[in-house]
Motif scaffolding. Sequence first.
Motif, short mmCIF file in Angstrom:
data_model
loop_
_atom_site.label_atom_id
_atom_site.label_comp_id
_atom_site.label_asym_id
_atom_site.label_seq_id
_atom_site.Cartn_x
_atom_site.Cartn_y
_atom_site.Cartn_z
N LEU A 292 0.75 -1.13 0.09
CA LEU A 292 0.04 -0.12 0.08
C LEU A 292 0.98 1.17 -0.22
N ASP A 293 0.47 2.27 -0.88
CA ASP A 293 1.39 3.32 -0.70
C ASP A 293 0.64 4.58 0.27
N LEU A 294 -0.09 4.03 1.08
CA LEU A 294 -0.30 4.82 2.29
C LEU A 294 -0.65 4.28 3.53
N ASP A 295 -0.16 4.74 4.62
CA ASP A 295 -0.26 3.83 5.86
C ASP A 295 -1.49 3.78 6.31
N ASP A 296 -1.88 2.56 6.37
CA ASP A 296 -3.32 2.01 6.62
C ASP A 296 -3.63 1.93 8.17
N GLN A 297 -2.67 2.35 9.40
CA GLN A 297 -2.84 2.32 10.41
C GLN A 297 -3.38 1.09 10.93
N PRO A 298 -2.85 -0.08 10.89
CA PRO A 298 -3.75 -1.44 11.09
C PRO A 298 -3.72 -1.49 12.62
N VAL A 299 -4.98 -2.23 12.86
CA VAL A 299 -5.40 -2.26 14.36
C VAL A 299 -5.86 -3.71 14.18
N PHE A 300 -5.59 -4.64 15.11
CA PHE A 300 -6.03 -5.97 15.21
C PHE A 300 -7.09 -5.62 16.34
N SER A 301 -8.36 -6.53 15.70
CA SER A 301 -9.65 -5.92 16.52
C SER A 301 -10.22 -7.49 16.75
N VAL A 302 -10.53 -7.84 18.12
CA VAL A 302 -11.09 -9.14 18.42
C VAL A 302 -12.66 -8.78 18.92
N PHE A 303 -13.26 -9.57 17.97
CA PHE A 303 -14.95 -9.25 18.10
C PHE A 303 -15.34 -10.99 18.55
N PRO A 304 -16.00 -10.61 19.68
CA PRO A 304 -16.56 -12.10 20.36
C PRO A 304 -17.90 -12.38 19.44
N LYS A 305 -18.25 -13.57 19.81
CA LYS A 305 -19.61 -14.11 19.10
C LYS A 305 -20.75 -13.34 19.92
N GLY A 306 -21.89 -13.44 19.32
CA GLY A 306 -23.01 -12.80 20.06
C GLY A 306 -23.35 -11.45 19.81
N ILE A 307 -22.66 -10.68 18.78
CA ILE A 307 -22.90 -9.23 18.48
C ILE A 307 -23.85 -9.03 17.52
N SER A 308 -24.70 -8.11 17.61
CA SER A 308 -25.79 -8.15 16.61
C SER A 308 -25.23 -6.64 15.77
N LYS A 309 -25.20 -7.04 14.32
CA LYS A 309 -24.77 -6.21 13.64
C LYS A 309 -25.64 -5.97 12.18
N ASN A 310 -25.47 -4.99 11.54
CA ASN A 310 -26.15 -4.93 10.31
C ASN A 310 -25.12 -4.62 9.19
N GLY A 311 -25.50 -4.82 7.82
CA GLY A 311 -24.77 -4.66 6.74
C GLY A 311 -24.63 -3.07 6.38
N GLY A 312 -25.29 -1.95 6.98
CA GLY A 312 -24.65 -0.86 6.71
C GLY A 312 -25.62 0.19 5.56
N THR A 313 -26.18 -0.79 4.61
CA THR A 313 -26.92 -0.10 3.65
C THR A 313 -27.96 0.55 4.06
#
Length: 359
Positions: A49-70
């Motif tokens: 990548l030619d841009l710093d993506d500032q990577p972060v490891f994120s830990v997501f447990p199960k059981g989280i309610s989410k949506n697709g964002g559309t």
Amino acid sequence: MKRLAFVGILPVTAIILAAFVPFFNAEACTRMFWNTNGQVMLVGRNMDLDLDDQPVFSVFPKGISKNGGTDVNPATWTSQYGSVVVTAWGKSTLSFEGINTAGLGFHGLYLGPTQFENRDSRPGVLQGRYGEYLLDNAATVSDALLLMSQTQLVPELLGGQSMPQHFAIEDASGDSAVIEFIGGQMNVYHGTEYTVLTNDPPFDQQVTNLWHYQYFGGDDPLPGDCNPTARFVRASAFLSTLNGASSYAAIKTNPISTMFLAIRSMSEPFGALQFIPGVSDPIPAWPTLWTIVSDLANKAVYFTHNVARNNFWIDMRKLNFQEGAPIRSLKADRPDLAGEVSSLFTSPSPAMPLLLLSD
């Protein structure tokens, strides 16, 4: 070869949008899946990548309610599996890379000729969330492909442009798939043989190109330049020889080290040039910012950041993925990281908020 027919694209903060738009004019990243060694299932990926993506490891447990964002007909779900994903720019809704507790891996790479589907009536998931959607709900490649037939990747515009991508998924059984969007249709290459992915041209052309080279019945020597076709050939060639690593009797080899050496050999140095057919002047190649190797069977992730000069690993068995556990994060570009770092994950910093996918 199995084919199906699907859309997608990434949300990015306005602060970095102006810098991000030029990002669409080059080609980058390599994924290799070593599924034939009889010991472990290892997948390696370079982030170029030619841009710093500032990577972060994120830990997501199960059981989280989410949506697709559309805006219209978003998919909704509750995560069945925990996951460790690499998120960009501090946004939990923007990820290119991840592995879940069932041993399913996901990777998003650049592909210039991408043309996503027109929106249809299926529940939608924005592209930046789609990897996490699959990791939340699928244990195997077949599970993930079924989900992709039932939902739709939905593109977003960044500064008036879309971000073209194709995807690779693999699981702890050794199964694999490459997914591309060409001419408004999703093409799926599903099988244990589909173990390498780089960038342009589309996957079927990359495979056909192999026939010209030594290792694959052709006469041409392995190419050494930075172009994605060259990386595809070299990655395919080297992957086909990794099982011979144990033949070095005087050197005690380790599968993790063997995989790291192979994927790092696809790295792009800072300042390297890329020569594109039909383009008169060379363009700067995207440098390799970080490299990751995931052990799908043993649920471990190994990482090195080439600017921060760290080298660490994550034992997922030491992380809490149970329902009700908090989301945790770890900045991947910290220069002090070394050894096993599961104990260093913390709640997201207010300076780098992790936005729940329900937001």
